[in-house]
Design a protein around this motif. Structure first.
Motif, PDB file in Angstrom:
ATOM      1  N   ARG A  31       4.966   5.426  11.514  1.00  0.00           N
ATOM      2  CA  ARG A  31       5.532   6.729  12.141  1.00  0.00           C
ATOM      3  C   ARG A  31       4.187   7.461  12.762  1.00  0.00           C
ATOM      4  O   ARG A  31       3.494   7.237  12.600  1.00  0.00           O
ATOM      5  CB  ARG A  31       5.709   7.923  10.946  1.00  0.00           C
ATOM      6  CG  ARG A  31       6.062   9.096  11.442  1.00  0.00           C
ATOM      7  CD  ARG A  31       6.743   9.865  10.240  1.00  0.00           C
ATOM      8  NE  ARG A  31       6.964  11.127  10.967  1.00  0.00           N
ATOM      9  CZ  ARG A  31       7.155  12.350  10.020  1.00  0.00           C
ATOM     10  NH1 ARG A  31       7.223  12.108   8.810  1.00  0.00           N
ATOM     11  NH2 ARG A  31       7.258  13.409  10.679  1.00  0.00           N
ATOM     12  N   GLY A  56       9.790  -1.705   0.939  1.00  0.00           N
ATOM     13  CA  GLY A  56      10.412  -3.054   0.071  1.00  0.00           C
ATOM     14  C   GLY A  56      10.012  -4.128   0.702  1.00  0.00           C
ATOM     15  O   GLY A  56       8.991  -4.008   1.419  1.00  0.00           O
ATOM     16  N   PRO A  76       0.868  -1.210   0.034  1.00  0.00           N
ATOM     17  CA  PRO A  76       0.121  -0.034  -0.063  1.00  0.00           C
ATOM     18  C   PRO A  76       0.853   1.192  -0.084  1.00  0.00           C
ATOM     19  O   PRO A  76       2.196   1.189   0.292  1.00  0.00           O
ATOM     20  CB  PRO A  76      -0.736  -0.105   1.063  1.00  0.00           C
ATOM     21  CG  PRO A  76      -0.646  -1.516   1.760  1.00  0.00           C
ATOM     22  CD  PRO A  76       0.562  -1.904   1.181  1.00  0.00           C
TER      23      PRO A  76
HETATM   24  C1  LIG Z   1      -1.095  -4.103   4.748  1.00  0.00           C
HETATM   25  C2  LIG Z   1       0.129  -3.318   4.792  1.00  0.00           C
HETATM   26  C3  LIG Z   1       1.371  -4.108   4.212  1.00  0.00           C
HETATM   27  C4  LIG Z   1       2.412  -3.360   4.116  1.00  0.00           C
HETATM   28  N1  LIG Z   1       3.438  -3.972   3.829  1.00  0.00           N
HETATM   29  C5  LIG Z   1       4.563  -3.293   3.422  1.00  0.00           C
HETATM   30  C6  LIG Z   1       5.652  -3.955   2.921  1.00  0.00           C
HETATM   31  O1  LIG Z   1       5.523  -5.099   2.651  1.00  0.00           O
HETATM   32  N2  LIG Z   1       6.890  -3.154   2.585  1.00  0.00           N
HETATM   33  C7  LIG Z   1       7.230  -2.044   3.302  1.00  0.00           C
HETATM   34  O2  LIG Z   1       8.108  -1.257   3.160  1.00  0.00           O
HETATM   35  N3  LIG Z   1       5.756  -1.355   3.915  1.00  0.00           N
HETATM   36  C8  LIG Z   1       4.753  -2.003   4.004  1.00  0.00           C
HETATM   37  N4  LIG Z   1       3.567  -1.468   4.459  1.00  0.00           N
HETATM   38  C9  LIG Z   1       3.690   0.131   4.945  1.00  0.00           C
HETATM   39  C10 LIG Z   1       3.665   1.003   3.889  1.00  0.00           C
HETATM   40  O3  LIG Z   1       2.804   0.638   2.594  1.00  0.00           O
HETATM   41  C11 LIG Z   1       4.767   1.925   3.230  1.00  0.00           C
HETATM   42  O4  LIG Z   1       5.494   2.531   4.339  1.00  0.00           O
HETATM   43  C12 LIG Z   1       4.389   3.044   2.260  1.00  0.00           C
HETATM   44  O5  LIG Z   1       5.722   3.288   1.649  1.00  0.00           O
HETATM   45  C13 LIG Z   1       3.773   4.087   2.810  1.00  0.00           C
HETATM   46  O6  LIG Z   1       3.427   4.938   1.725  1.00  0.00           O
HETATM   47  P1  LIG Z   1       2.186   6.089   2.056  1.00  0.00           P
HETATM   48  O7  LIG Z   1       2.258   6.906   0.719  1.00  0.00           O
HETATM   49  O8  LIG Z   1       1.160   5.793   2.458  1.00  0.00           O
HETATM   50  O9  LIG Z   1       3.017   7.154   3.062  1.00  0.00           O
HETATM   51  P2  LIG Z   1       2.238   7.739   4.330  1.00  0.00           P
HETATM   52  O10 LIG Z   1       2.143   6.603   5.202  1.00  0.00           O
HETATM   53  O11 LIG Z   1       1.263   8.850   3.760  1.00  0.00           O
HETATM   54  O12 LIG Z   1       3.625   8.763   4.792  1.00  0.00           O
HETATM   55  C14 LIG Z   1       4.609   7.938   5.437  1.00  0.00           C
HETATM   56  C15 LIG Z   1       5.842   8.887   5.527  1.00  0.00           C
HETATM   57  O13 LIG Z   1       6.343   9.477   4.158  1.00  0.00           O
HETATM   58  C16 LIG Z   1       6.298  10.761   3.777  1.00  0.00           C
HETATM   59  N5  LIG Z   1       5.609  11.062   2.554  1.00  0.00           N
HETATM   60  C17 LIG Z   1       4.504  10.737   2.104  1.00  0.00           C
HETATM   61  N6  LIG Z   1       4.446  11.026   0.711  1.00  0.00           N
HETATM   62  C18 LIG Z   1       5.545  11.703   0.528  1.00  0.00           C
HETATM   63  C19 LIG Z   1       6.000  12.563  -0.754  1.00  0.00           C
HETATM   64  N7  LIG Z   1       5.689  12.516  -1.644  1.00  0.00           N
HETATM   65  N8  LIG Z   1       7.177  12.941  -0.495  1.00  0.00           N
HETATM   66  C20 LIG Z   1       8.151  12.790   0.684  1.00  0.00           C
HETATM   67  N9  LIG Z   1       7.692  12.246   1.877  1.00  0.00           N
HETATM   68  C21 LIG Z   1       6.402  11.603   1.602  1.00  0.00           C
HETATM   69  C22 LIG Z   1       5.144  11.148   4.897  1.00  0.00           C
HETATM   70  O14 LIG Z   1       5.522  12.540   5.328  1.00  0.00           O
HETATM   71  C23 LIG Z   1       5.459  10.339   6.194  1.00  0.00           C
HETATM   72  O15 LIG Z   1       6.628  10.784   6.791  1.00  0.00           O
HETATM   73  C24 LIG Z   1       2.410  -1.918   4.374  1.00  0.00           C
HETATM   74  C25 LIG Z   1       1.232  -1.290   4.936  1.00  0.00           C
HETATM   75  C26 LIG Z   1      -0.012  -1.869   5.073  1.00  0.00           C
HETATM   76  C27 LIG Z   1      -1.110  -1.240   5.750  1.00  0.00           C
END
Ligand SMILES: Cc1cc2nc3c(=O)[nH]c(=O)nc-3n(C[C@H](O)[C@H](O)[C@H](O)COP(=O)(O)OP(=O)(O)OC[C@H]3O[C@@H](n4cnc5c(N)ncnc54)[C@H](O)[C@@H]3O)c2cc1C
Length: 310
Positions: A305, A139, A127
């Protein structure tokens, strides 16, 4: 609020709302309000929006899909810019792919497979957005966003845009420099390893099945993925160890605080039952860390976070 109407006047096509509960904007479905929420901005509009926020002295934060965030029940004082799949743009030339930061990682994976631009299939089913993924070096299966990134277009907190190369971003396991600077990824360029469409399709199917079997579906069981980072090796011959293993051994899979509990198939993922609060998740995570510290002497580090007061 004067600032909200100023933004609406200059950018009538954006959605600008005041005092908005953030629970609808995170995959955990938790969190109190932010003073101002700005949605629908393109990468090209963001510099001017940031200049307006700065002029008004309004602190701000960019979020993507909120898949790695737990926002305090009391809310946060920053304005939130939601930069998430409003008008994602993906361009490719050979194995070089340029994508806007608001693109969903899974959409990017599908694009690269179907256009045979190179292998990013490990991003299948993660996601979140490309911007959020680069900030946290997301990753899976031993690969991460920083591996094939060439450069990013970054928007600084001063509203200025610059191109930054891979080596300036200080990528490490679930880390990049952006976590500390708060700069915004407007666009990213990747150079991908060549792979056949059929091979990548099979890999995607395998990964999607693995995720289905091992992870909760956040639409039904709200969560933010792994709470703690896996444990770094202490020597060159060791591999990273799963935090979930130590949590399970410490009995944490049986813990619950209020509406927060551990997912039955993964002791490192907290899911929210009805009535769960962000404070429940914080307190459960404290209890999990304390159990691992007591049994193994290991200090777990949070991958998610927590924003605001806990
Ligand atoms: C069911 C599930 C499974 C998951 N599996 C994985 C996995 O396999 N591997 C993994 O690594 N993570 C996983 N995650 C966590 C998540 O998917 C990652 O951390 C993802 O990268 C979050 O992206 P986001 O856009 O939702 O960031 P957000 O949660 O919205 O923000 C996270 C951080 O990124 C910053 N940010 C957001 N957008 C930007 C931008 N455009 N520029 C700079 N900074 C920005 C925000 O300020 C914040 O500090 C999982 C989550 C869920 C719910």
């Amino acid at each position: 609020m004067k600032l909200a109407s100023e933004i609406r006047t200059l950018f009538p096509q954006l959605r600008v709302s005041e005092n908005v509960p953030l629970r609808e904007y995170t995959t955990f479905r938790l969190g109190g309000p932010c003073p101002l929420l700005i949605e629908g901005a393109t990468a090209g509009q963001l510099p001017d929006i940031i200049k307006l926020l700065n002029k008004a002295g309004q602190p701000f934060l960019v979020i993507g899909q909120g898949a790695n965030l737990i926002i305090s029940d009391k809310g946060i004082r920053q304005a939130v810019i939601r930069f998430c799949f409003d008008k994602p743009v993906i361009k490719s030339k050979g194995s070089r792919v340029t994508v806007s930061g608001d693109t969903l990682l899974d959409d990017l994976a599908v694009f690269t497979i179907e256009n045979e631009t190179g292998d990013l299939s490990y991003c299948s089913g993660i996601p979140g957005t490309v911007g959020g993924g680069i900030a946290g070096n997301a990753g899976a299966f031993g690969r991460q966003m920083g591996d094939h990134l060439v450069s990013v277009e970054l928007l600084g907190l001063d509203g200025k845009v610059r191109t930054v190369l891979h080596n300036e971003l200080e990528f490490a396991y679930r880390h990049s420099k952006l976590k500390g600077t708060g700069e915004i990824v407007l666009e990213a360029t990747f150079e991908l390893p060549v792979a056949k469409k059929e091979v990548m399709r099979i890999e995607r199917d395998r990964i999607m099945q693995f995720r289905k079997d091992h992870h909760p579906d956040w639409h039904k069981e709200p969560c933010a993925g792994s709470i703690f980072r896996n444990i770094e090796p202490t020597s060159a011959v060791e591999r990273r160890k799963a935090a979930g293993f130590f949590l399970q051994e410490a009995g944490a899979h049986l813990f619950r605080v209020g509406g927060a509990r551990l997912y039955e198939k993964h002791a490192n993922i907290i899911v929210a039952d009805p009535g769960c609060t962000a404070q429940d998740v914080w307190e459960l995570s404290e209890k999990m860390a304390a159990a691992v510290k007591e049994k193994f002497g290991i200090e777990l580090i949070r991958e998610v976070r927590f924003l605001g007061e806990f």
